[in-house]
Design an enzyme around this catalytic site. Structure first.
Site, PDB file in Angstrom:
ATOM      1  N   ASP A  16      12.182  -0.129 -18.150  1.00  0.00           N
ATOM      2  CA  ASP A  16      11.719   0.669 -17.011  1.00  0.00           C
ATOM      3  C   ASP A  16      10.550  -0.029 -16.319  1.00  0.00           C
ATOM      4  O   ASP A  16      10.464  -0.048 -15.085  1.00  0.00           O
ATOM      5  CB  ASP A  16      11.295   2.071 -17.500  1.00  0.00           C
ATOM      6  N   HIS A 207      10.776  12.065 -20.541  1.00  0.00           N
ATOM      7  CA  HIS A 207      10.567  10.750 -19.900  1.00  0.00           C
ATOM      8  C   HIS A 207       9.778  11.032 -18.623  1.00  0.00           C
ATOM      9  O   HIS A 207      10.356  11.405 -17.602  1.00  0.00           O
ATOM     10  CB  HIS A 207      11.952  10.134 -19.616  1.00  0.00           C
ATOM     11  N   HIS A 209       7.155  10.054 -15.672  1.00  0.00           N
ATOM     12  CA  HIS A 209       6.377   9.096 -14.881  1.00  0.00           C
ATOM     13  C   HIS A 209       5.060   9.775 -14.490  1.00  0.00           C
ATOM     14  O   HIS A 209       4.979  11.001 -14.436  1.00  0.00           O
ATOM     15  CB  HIS A 209       7.193   8.628 -13.670  1.00  0.00           C
ATOM     16  N   CYS A 240      11.056   2.967 -10.614  1.00  0.00           N
ATOM     17  CA  CYS A 240      12.454   2.709 -10.339  1.00  0.00           C
ATOM     18  C   CYS A 240      12.539   2.158  -8.924  1.00  0.00           C
ATOM     19  O   CYS A 240      11.968   2.739  -7.997  1.00  0.00           O
ATOM     20  CB  CYS A 240      13.254   4.007 -10.459  1.00  0.00           C
ATOM     21  N   ASN A 249       5.625   4.882 -16.144  1.00  0.00           N
ATOM     22  CA  ASN A 249       5.755   5.934 -17.159  1.00  0.00           C
ATOM     23  C   ASN A 249       4.372   6.207 -17.742  1.00  0.00           C
ATOM     24  O   ASN A 249       3.471   5.379 -17.650  1.00  0.00           O
ATOM     25  CB  ASN A 249       6.635   5.445 -18.314  1.00  0.00           C
TER      26      ASN A 249
END
Ligand code: HMG
Ligand code: MG
Length: 302
Positions: A16, A207, A209, A240, A249
Site C-alpha cells: 500500500d 484498514h 488511512h 492509493c 495508512n
C-alpha cells in the site's frame, strides 16, 4: 470497556505504501524493508500486488520482490490479485495469502479496477476458487466503506451488501477499509457492524488511512467492537493512486506504541520497527510519518 488482549498487525507498507511513490523504489529496497519488518516481529506482511503495470508501475517488480525475500518461518506473505491473470502470475511466487479487492462504492470500483462491483465479484470468483483449491488463504479488501472520493458518504448497507457478495464467493476474511481516511469512530464502527452481518469477528480486520488524523482513534473504536486484526504501514506509508488526496495508512509504530501502552500484546519489537520505518524513510528522503517513530528517533540522538 473490554478490548482484545492480543492484536495482530499486517504491515501493508511494502504494497500500500510503495505503490503510491512517484520515484521508482528498487526491488532490493522493498526486499530490505520486508526483511526489517519480519526481524521486528511482524508475522504478516503484504508484500506486493500482481496488478497491471500500466495501472500501477511501482508494483511491476512483484515477482522479483517475492523471489528475493528470505522467508521466515511463521510469517505470512500476502499479495494482491485483481483477476485470474494476476493470480496465475502470483501463484508462481508462492504467496501464503492472496487479496482480492473490491469497493463499497461503484465509482471507486470503476476508477480502481475498471469494472462495476458486480463485475468485480464475477472476476474474483474464479480467483478465490483457484486459490482455495491451491490451499492459499483468501482475503478481501473492501474499499470506501465510509467515504468515497467520487461519491461522498457511503452507507453501512452498501458495506453489508459487498461483504455478503464476498462471503458468497468464498472469501475467507475481509478488511474494512477507510480508503480516504474520512471516517470517525462511530462511522467506522457502523461499517464494521455491517460487515459482521456476514463475517465472524475473527475474520474481520480494519484498514484505516490517516488522512484526517482519525486512524488511531478508529483503530481503538474497532477494538471496542472486539476487532483484533489491523493493516498498518511502517512509517505511515500508503495511499492509493486512484484515491487522490488520501494519505498513508495509520503508522505501525503509532499503533504498536498505543497497544503496548495499553498492555495489549503484538509480538513486535518497537525499536526494531522504528529502524525499519527509518530505513525506508531514509531511502525516500523524508521523515517517517509517525509521531511515535519521530519521538523515539529524537530521543535516540539526545
Ligand atoms: P483493464 O484495463 O480493465 O484490464 O484493467 P484488461 O483485462 O482489459 O487488460 C488490459 C491489459 O492489462 C492487458 O494487457 C492485460 O494483459 C493486462 P495488454 O493486452 O493491453 O498489453 N492485465 C494485467 N497485467 C498484469 N497483471 C494483471 C493484469 N490484468 C490485466 N493482473 C485491472 C483491470 C484490474 C487489471 C486494472 O484496473 C488494475 O491493475 N488495477 C489495479 C489498481 C490498483 O492496484 N490499485 C491499488 C490497489 S487497491 C488499494 O490500494 C486499496 C486497499 O489498500 C484498501 C483501501 O485502502 O481501500 C487494498
Ligand atoms: Mg489502502
Amino acid at each position: 470497556m473490554k478490548f482484545p488482549v492480543k492484536v495482530k498487525l499486517v504491515d501493508v507498507g511494502p504494497r500500500d505504501g510503495l505503490q503510491n511513490e512517484k520515484a521508482p523504489v528498487p526491488a532490493a529496497v522493498k526486499i530490505g524493508l520486508v526483511h526489517r519488518l519480519q526481524d521486528a516481529g511482524l508475522l504478516h506482511i503484504e508484500v506486493t500486488s500482481f496488478v497491471s503495470p500500466k495501472w500501477v508501475p511501482q508494483m511491476a517488480d512483484n515477482a522479483e520482490v517475492m523471489a528475493g525475500i528470505q522467508r521466515k518461518a511463521g510469517v505470512r506473505y500476502s499479495v494482491l490479485t485483481p483477476n485470474l491473470k494476476g493470480f496465475e502470475a502470483a501463484v508462481l511466487s508462492r504467496p501464503d495469502e492472496i487479496v482480492v479487492f473490491g469497493a463499497a462504492s461503484e465509482a471507486f470500483s470503476q476508477k480502481n479496477i475498471n469494472c462495476s462491483i458486480a463485475e468485480s465479484i464475477e472476476r474474483f470468483a474464479p480467483v478465490v476458487e483457484a486459490a482455495r483449491a491451491a490451499g492459499i488463504h483468501v482475503r478481501g479488501a473492501m474499499s470506501c466503506t465510509v467515504g468515497c472520493p467520487y461519491e461522498g458518504d457511503i452507507a453501512p448497507e452498501r458495506v453489508a451488501y459487498l461483504a455478503g457478495l464476498m462471503k458468497g464467493i468464498g472469501v475467507q476474511h475481509v478488511g474494512v477499509a477507510d480508503t480516504i481516511g474520512v471516517g470517525t469512530p462511530r462511522r467506522v464502527q457502523a461499517a464494521i457492524e455491517a460487515t459482521l452481518k456476514h463475517y465472524a469477528l475473527d475474520d474481520v480486520s480494519g484498514h484505516f488511512h490517516d488522512t484526517y488524523g482519525q486512524a488511531l482513534a478508529n483503530t481503538l473504536a474497532a477494538m471496542e467492537l472486539g476487532v483484533w486484526q489491523f493493516d498498518t504501514s511502517s512509517a505511515g506509508l500508503g495511499g492509493c493512486p486512484y484515491a487522490k488526496g488520501a494519505t498513508g495508512n495509520v503508522a505501525t509504530e503509532d499503533v504498536v506504541y498505543m497497544l503496548h501502552g495499553m498492555g495489549v500484546e503484538t509480538g513486535i519489537d518497537l525499536d526494531k520497527l522504528v529502524d525499519a520505518g527509518a530505513y525506508i524513510s531514509d531511502f525516500l528522503q523524508r521523515k517517517p510519518n509517525s509521531r511515535a517513530a519521530t519521538a523515539i528517533l529524537n530521543k535516540r540522538v539526545q
